[in-house]
Design an enzyme around this catalytic site. Structure first.
Site, PDB file in Angstrom:
ATOM      1  N   GLY A  63       8.423  57.318  84.057  1.00 57.64           N
ATOM      2  CA  GLY A  63       9.202  56.901  82.853  1.00 57.64           C
ATOM      3  C   GLY A  63       8.471  57.502  81.820  1.00 57.64           C
ATOM      4  N   GLY A  68     -22.329  50.697  89.557  1.00 57.07           N
ATOM      5  CA  GLY A  68     -21.665  49.568  88.706  1.00 57.07           C
ATOM      6  C   GLY A  68     -21.546  48.495  89.651  1.00 57.07           C
ATOM      7  N   ILE A  98     -15.463  45.082  91.392  1.00 51.93           N
ATOM      8  CA  ILE A  98     -15.282  45.979  92.503  1.00 51.93           C
ATOM      9  C   ILE A  98     -16.426  46.223  93.117  1.00 51.93           C
ATOM     10  N   VAL A 112     -28.270  56.537  85.563  1.00 53.04           N
ATOM     11  CA  VAL A 112     -27.956  57.283  86.574  1.00 53.04           C
ATOM     12  C   VAL A 112     -27.803  58.794  85.940  1.00 53.04           C
ATOM     13  N   SER A 156     -17.844  52.317  90.535  1.00 51.24           N
ATOM     14  CA  SER A 156     -16.984  51.262  89.964  1.00 51.24           C
ATOM     15  C   SER A 156     -17.561  51.064  88.583  1.00 51.24           C
ATOM     16  N   GLY A 210     -15.847  50.406  85.707  1.00 49.01           N
ATOM     17  CA  GLY A 210     -14.550  50.003  84.851  1.00 49.01           C
ATOM     18  C   GLY A 210     -13.461  51.034  84.911  1.00 49.01           C
ATOM     19  N   ARG A 211     -12.485  50.534  84.309  1.00 50.22           N
ATOM     20  CA  ARG A 211     -11.281  51.309  84.134  1.00 50.22           C
ATOM     21  C   ARG A 211     -10.648  51.547  82.806  1.00 50.22           C
ATOM     22  N   ALA A 271      -4.547  40.667  87.150  1.00 46.40           N
ATOM     23  CA  ALA A 271      -3.378  40.711  87.693  1.00 46.40           C
ATOM     24  C   ALA A 271      -2.485  39.526  86.910  1.00 46.40           C
ATOM     25  N   HIS A 319     -11.749  12.811 100.333  1.00 46.78           N
ATOM     26  CA  HIS A 319     -12.799  12.966 100.796  1.00 46.78           C
ATOM     27  C   HIS A 319     -12.562  13.373 102.167  1.00 46.78           C
TER      28      HIS A 319
HETATM   29  P1  FAD Z   1      -0.813  48.244  87.577  1.00 48.76           P
HETATM   30  O1  FAD Z   1      -0.993  47.224  88.486  1.00 48.76           O
HETATM   31  O2  FAD Z   1      -1.884  49.111  87.224  1.00 48.76           O
HETATM   32  O3  FAD Z   1       0.602  48.912  87.637  1.00 48.76           O
HETATM   33  C1  FAD Z   1       1.148  49.758  86.811  1.00 48.76           C
HETATM   34  C2  FAD Z   1       2.133  50.695  87.467  1.00 48.76           C
HETATM   35  O4  FAD Z   1       2.595  51.469  86.573  1.00 48.76           O
HETATM   36  C3  FAD Z   1       1.852  51.424  88.756  1.00 48.76           C
HETATM   37  O5  FAD Z   1       2.442  51.434  89.862  1.00 48.76           O
HETATM   38  C4  FAD Z   1       1.958  52.749  88.144  1.00 48.76           C
HETATM   39  O6  FAD Z   1       1.983  53.882  89.186  1.00 48.76           O
HETATM   40  C5  FAD Z   1       3.002  52.868  87.476  1.00 48.76           C
HETATM   41  N1  FAD Z   1       3.074  53.832  86.262  1.00 48.76           N
HETATM   42  C6  FAD Z   1       2.062  54.267  85.326  1.00 48.76           C
HETATM   43  N2  FAD Z   1       2.600  55.108  84.480  1.00 48.76           N
HETATM   44  C7  FAD Z   1       4.106  55.249  84.720  1.00 48.76           C
HETATM   45  C8  FAD Z   1       5.020  55.953  84.081  1.00 48.76           C
HETATM   46  N3  FAD Z   1       4.890  56.539  82.935  1.00 48.76           N
HETATM   47  N4  FAD Z   1       6.190  55.838  84.737  1.00 48.76           N
HETATM   48  C9  FAD Z   1       6.467  54.868  85.948  1.00 48.76           C
HETATM   49  N5  FAD Z   1       5.467  54.343  86.434  1.00 48.76           N
HETATM   50  C10 FAD Z   1       4.301  54.410  85.725  1.00 48.76           C
HETATM   51  N6  FAD Z   1      -6.963  41.480  89.435  1.00 48.76           N
HETATM   52  C11 FAD Z   1      -7.001  40.323  89.784  1.00 48.76           C
HETATM   53  O7  FAD Z   1      -6.499  39.576  89.002  1.00 48.76           O
HETATM   54  N7  FAD Z   1      -7.376  39.777  91.000  1.00 48.76           N
HETATM   55  C12 FAD Z   1      -7.965  40.452  91.854  1.00 48.76           C
HETATM   56  O8  FAD Z   1      -8.368  39.971  93.098  1.00 48.76           O
HETATM   57  C13 FAD Z   1      -7.985  41.981  91.551  1.00 48.76           C
HETATM   58  N8  FAD Z   1      -8.653  42.600  92.432  1.00 48.76           N
HETATM   59  C14 FAD Z   1      -8.666  44.162  92.064  1.00 48.76           C
HETATM   60  C15 FAD Z   1      -9.198  44.823  92.985  1.00 48.76           C
HETATM   61  C16 FAD Z   1      -9.476  46.411  92.724  1.00 48.76           C
HETATM   62  C17 FAD Z   1      -9.924  47.252  93.556  1.00 48.76           C
HETATM   63  C18 FAD Z   1      -8.913  46.793  91.619  1.00 48.76           C
HETATM   64  C19 FAD Z   1      -8.822  48.212  91.307  1.00 48.76           C
HETATM   65  C20 FAD Z   1      -8.397  45.823  90.545  1.00 48.76           C
HETATM   66  C21 FAD Z   1      -8.173  44.498  90.826  1.00 48.76           C
HETATM   67  N9  FAD Z   1      -7.652  43.729  90.024  1.00 48.76           N
HETATM   68  C22 FAD Z   1      -7.530  42.324  90.369  1.00 48.76           C
HETATM   69  C23 FAD Z   1      -7.206  44.113  88.803  1.00 48.76           C
HETATM   70  C24 FAD Z   1      -5.606  44.187  88.700  1.00 48.76           C
HETATM   71  O9  FAD Z   1      -5.257  45.155  90.009  1.00 48.76           O
HETATM   72  C25 FAD Z   1      -5.073  44.820  87.479  1.00 48.76           C
HETATM   73  O10 FAD Z   1      -5.384  43.876  86.478  1.00 48.76           O
HETATM   74  C26 FAD Z   1      -3.256  44.984  87.559  1.00 48.76           C
HETATM   75  O11 FAD Z   1      -2.814  45.576  88.479  1.00 48.76           O
HETATM   76  C27 FAD Z   1      -2.788  45.265  86.279  1.00 48.76           C
HETATM   77  O12 FAD Z   1      -1.494  45.132  86.354  1.00 48.76           O
HETATM   78  P2  FAD Z   1      -0.447  46.086  85.383  1.00 48.76           P
HETATM   79  O13 FAD Z   1       0.924  45.719  85.698  1.00 48.76           O
HETATM   80  O14 FAD Z   1      -0.801  45.992  83.902  1.00 48.76           O
HETATM   81  O15 FAD Z   1      -0.937  47.304  86.004  1.00 48.76           O
HETATM   82  P1  NAI Z   2     -16.431  46.111  85.781  1.00 50.61           P
HETATM   83  O1  NAI Z   2     -16.215  46.124  84.332  1.00 50.61           O
HETATM   84  O2  NAI Z   2     -16.189  44.723  86.537  1.00 50.61           O
HETATM   85  O3  NAI Z   2     -17.955  46.625  86.131  1.00 50.61           O
HETATM   86  C1  NAI Z   2     -18.394  47.749  85.985  1.00 50.61           C
HETATM   87  C2  NAI Z   2     -19.856  47.630  85.996  1.00 50.61           C
HETATM   88  O4  NAI Z   2     -20.503  49.128  85.908  1.00 50.61           O
HETATM   89  C3  NAI Z   2     -20.427  46.890  84.732  1.00 50.61           C
HETATM   90  O5  NAI Z   2     -21.685  45.982  85.268  1.00 50.61           O
HETATM   91  C4  NAI Z   2     -21.097  47.988  83.976  1.00 50.61           C
HETATM   92  O6  NAI Z   2     -22.642  47.555  83.390  1.00 50.61           O
HETATM   93  C5  NAI Z   2     -21.595  48.903  85.032  1.00 50.61           C
HETATM   94  N1  NAI Z   2     -21.560  50.533  84.496  1.00 50.61           N
HETATM   95  C6  NAI Z   2     -20.962  50.866  83.584  1.00 50.61           C
HETATM   96  N2  NAI Z   2     -21.446  52.497  83.374  1.00 50.61           N
HETATM   97  C7  NAI Z   2     -22.471  52.479  84.370  1.00 50.61           C
HETATM   98  C8  NAI Z   2     -23.120  53.475  84.652  1.00 50.61           C
HETATM   99  N3  NAI Z   2     -23.026  54.582  84.077  1.00 50.61           N
HETATM  100  N4  NAI Z   2     -24.241  53.404  85.622  1.00 50.61           N
HETATM  101  C9  NAI Z   2     -24.377  52.151  86.151  1.00 50.61           C
HETATM  102  N5  NAI Z   2     -23.605  51.140  85.942  1.00 50.61           N
HETATM  103  C10 NAI Z   2     -22.646  51.328  84.890  1.00 50.61           C
HETATM  104  O7  NAI Z   2     -15.630  47.088  86.366  1.00 50.61           O
HETATM  105  P2  NAI Z   2     -15.045  47.580  87.818  1.00 50.61           P
HETATM  106  O8  NAI Z   2     -15.833  46.842  88.862  1.00 50.61           O
HETATM  107  O9  NAI Z   2     -14.810  49.033  88.070  1.00 50.61           O
HETATM  108  O10 NAI Z   2     -13.758  46.625  87.916  1.00 50.61           O
HETATM  109  C11 NAI Z   2     -12.534  47.178  86.892  1.00 50.61           C
HETATM  110  C12 NAI Z   2     -11.859  45.967  86.739  1.00 50.61           C
HETATM  111  O11 NAI Z   2     -11.003  45.573  87.587  1.00 50.61           O
HETATM  112  C13 NAI Z   2     -12.588  44.820  86.429  1.00 50.61           C
HETATM  113  O12 NAI Z   2     -13.210  44.668  85.283  1.00 50.61           O
HETATM  114  C14 NAI Z   2     -11.632  43.546  86.833  1.00 50.61           C
HETATM  115  O13 NAI Z   2     -10.894  43.344  85.567  1.00 50.61           O
HETATM  116  C15 NAI Z   2     -10.598  44.454  87.695  1.00 50.61           C
HETATM  117  N6  NAI Z   2     -10.870  43.645  88.878  1.00 50.61           N
HETATM  118  C16 NAI Z   2     -10.633  42.307  89.073  1.00 50.61           C
HETATM  119  C17 NAI Z   2     -11.032  41.698  90.277  1.00 50.61           C
HETATM  120  C18 NAI Z   2     -10.761  40.516  90.563  1.00 50.61           C
HETATM  121  O14 NAI Z   2     -10.065  39.752  89.685  1.00 50.61           O
HETATM  122  N7  NAI Z   2     -11.529  39.816  91.565  1.00 50.61           N
HETATM  123  C19 NAI Z   2     -11.734  42.533  91.360  1.00 50.61           C
HETATM  124  C20 NAI Z   2     -11.805  44.052  91.233  1.00 50.61           C
HETATM  125  C21 NAI Z   2     -11.598  44.600  89.907  1.00 50.61           C
END
Ligand code: FAD
Ligand code: NAI
Length: 476
Positions: free
Chosen positions: A123, A191, A195, A248, A280, A282-283, A331, A455
């Protein structure tokens, strides 16, 4: 032919977008949701990062790998003998994929049930005009649709390390990290955030030798220090090698694996050679292909869409939620914003309380928290009381055979209002809900201390930590 008209168009079908679409439809709006995620066959796969390469598949693999670790290391403690234990990684990954598909299909069903029109494709903004905005959908076919309100929920992408692009073969983002075809002998992670710890745990349990390189000098800097220290001790004991305060340098991606030049906290040059490397660090918010410029949608210097507290963007009737805007990338935060925005569009008073958003890291022990940490309270000069209770003194934890960790309460010194709850230990992800409810209702620590808890249950540790605020634990 006239463009199809909608009251609300949601761009992005992740947890933010699909929940916003459903809530808007419940409120009586004519809603479309556009999502471009493709499954392995090129078809739609609703649910975004969370469902496809995030929350759901990571938890599926965490569960499977934990079963494997229990069978190999802990069943014997329960008097269960296991012989000929083996790993079928294809099946484990296949199960994870099946869990993902169940969730994709579940959202498709929910869209049908709520009469949300689903478009598969990208979109992008065309222009403002008519009663709202024209949005182009570029999928198998191309069409333009019009909406009075637009909710942007386009999520985020993994941040790459400069000079080390993801190839998803050797240098992996969260996507590749969830589908490594064989257990790597040596796995590197850059990182040690959420993740890093979750994926590091999965592959360590399955047999990898895991080294995590973290830039910050402190482990899990955002987590309460006492909790982070306890977790670090547990992870190190499990065999996760965590190097803090590293820098790094060059990352070489070769045929045999990846070589990482790095400097340790003492400034000594080191090299780490691994079969696979997960980055990993950050995002980044994702607005690729949204054509935000066409309508003048304002982004900040990080590429996030600028919004106010109510998720209103710089444009009238354009809203943005989830990972693509400020705030924690979680999420459930995205979902809450989705519901609140749909309700605001309907003239209601949608609300998100950012102070009571829980965090969970699904390692073993799990780490979960809500509210402020002890270091934050100290920095703010707030007078507080702290109370902790170890799982070691909890009967259910002993029966489970998992007594690592503690529950920690922080309460205002004068009013006893709960300011933060921090847990490291078994089922912290479930236990934290009680603390969230308590804080949402502005409960005092004594409120929790006076509530009857079953309990034997792990939740008794929560009650005891609340009692510990006034130094009157009963079982410790
Ligand atoms: P997203 O889930 O990223 O969804 C965005 C959607 O939009 C995607 O499907 C994408 O394809 C679509 N899109 C993008 N641009 C366009 C466009 N122009 N047109 C149409 N579609 C488009 N969070 C938790 O709370 N608990 C967890 O356990 C957890 N575990 C995680 C584990 C990993 C490995 C990762 C990477 C993230 C994790 N997160 C977790 C973070 C969580 O996934 C995100 O915070 C969440 O998905 C954000 O939701 P969102 O709807 O903003 O975006
Ligand atoms: P993060 O922000 O949790 O951790 C990134 C880590 O990388 C930090 O500790 C940072 O100091 C380190 N870092 C950054 N640059 C670096 C470098 N150049 N060299 C070495 N270390 C470096 O990010 P992550 O793990 O990628 O996850 C992204 C996001 O996804 C999380 O912040 C979270 O919001 C979401 N997530 C949530 C989960 C959950 O709720 N259980 C599970 C996985 C992801």
């Amino acid at each position: 032919m006239a463009n199809k008209q909608f009251d609300v168009i949601v761009i992005g079908g992740g947890p933010g977008g699909y929940i916003a679409a459903i809530r808007a439809a419940q409120l009586g709006f004519n809603v479309a949701c556009i999502d471009e995620w493709k499954n392995a066959k090129g078809g739609p796969a609703l649910g975004g990062t969370c469902t496809n390469v995030g929350c759901i598949p990571s938890k599926a693999l965490l569960q499977s790998s934990e079963h494997f670790e229990h069978a190999s290391k802990h069943f014997a403690d329960h008097g269960i003998k296991v012989e000929g234990l083996g790993l079928d990684l294809d099946k484990m990954v296949g199960r994870k994929d099946a869990v993902v598909k169940q969730n994709n299909d579940g959202i498709t069903y929910l869209f049908k049930k709520n009469k949300v029109t689903s478009f598969h494709g990208r979109g992008s903004f065309v222009k403002a005009g008519g009663a709202g905005y024209e949005i182009k959908v570029a999928g198998a076919a191309e069409e333009t649709i019009e909406g009075k309100h637009i909710i942007v929920a386009t999520g985020s992408n993994a941040r790459a390390l400069p000079g080390a692009d993801f190839d998803e073969v050797n240098i992996l983002s969260n996507d590749g990290a969830l589908r490594i075809p064989g257990v790597p002998k040596k796995l590197g992670l850059i990182g040690s955030g959420v993740i890093g710890l979750e994926m590091g745990s999965v592959w360590r349990r399955l047999g990898s030798e895991v080294t995590v390189l973290e830039a910050l000098p402190t482990f899990l800097g955002a987590v309460d220090e006492q909790i982070a220290k306890e977790a670090q001790k547990a992870f190190t004991k499990q065999g996760l090698k965590i190097e803090l305060g590293v820098k790094v340098g060059e990352v070489k991606n070769g045929k045999k694996g990846v070589s990482i030049a790095w400097t340790n906290a003492k400034g000594e040059a080191q090299t780490l050679d691994v079969d696979k490397l997960i980055v990993s660090i950050g995002r980044v918010p994702n607005t690729i292909g949204l054509n935000a410029e066409a309508v003048g949608l304002k982004l900040d210097e990080r590429g996030a869409i600028v919004v106010d507290d109510d998720c209103k963007t710089s444009l009238p009737n354009v809203w943005a939620i989830g990972d693509v805007v400020r705030g924690p990338m979680l999420a459930h935060k995205a979902e809450e914003e989705g519901v609140a925005v749909a309700e605001r569009i309907a003239g209601q008073h949608g609300h998100v309380n950012f102070n009571t958003i829980p965090w969970v890291i699904y390692t073993s022990p799990e780490i979960a928290w809500v509210g402020q940490t002890e270091q934050q309270l100290k920095a703010a000069g707030r007078a507080y009381k702290a109370g902790t209770f170890p799982f070691l003194a909890n009967g259910r934890a002993r029966a489970l055979g998992d007594t690592t960790g503690m529950v920690k309460f922080l309460a205002d010194a004068a009013t006893d209002e709960i300011l933060g709850v921090h847990i490291v230990g078994p089922m912290a992800s479930e236990l934290i809900s009680e603390a969230v409810v308590a804080m949402e209702f502005k409960a005092s620590a004594e409120d929790i201390a006076r509530i009857c808890h079953a309990h034997p249950s792990l939740s008794e540790a929560t009650k005891e930590a609340a009692l510990a605020i006034d130094k009157r634990t009963l079982n410790f």
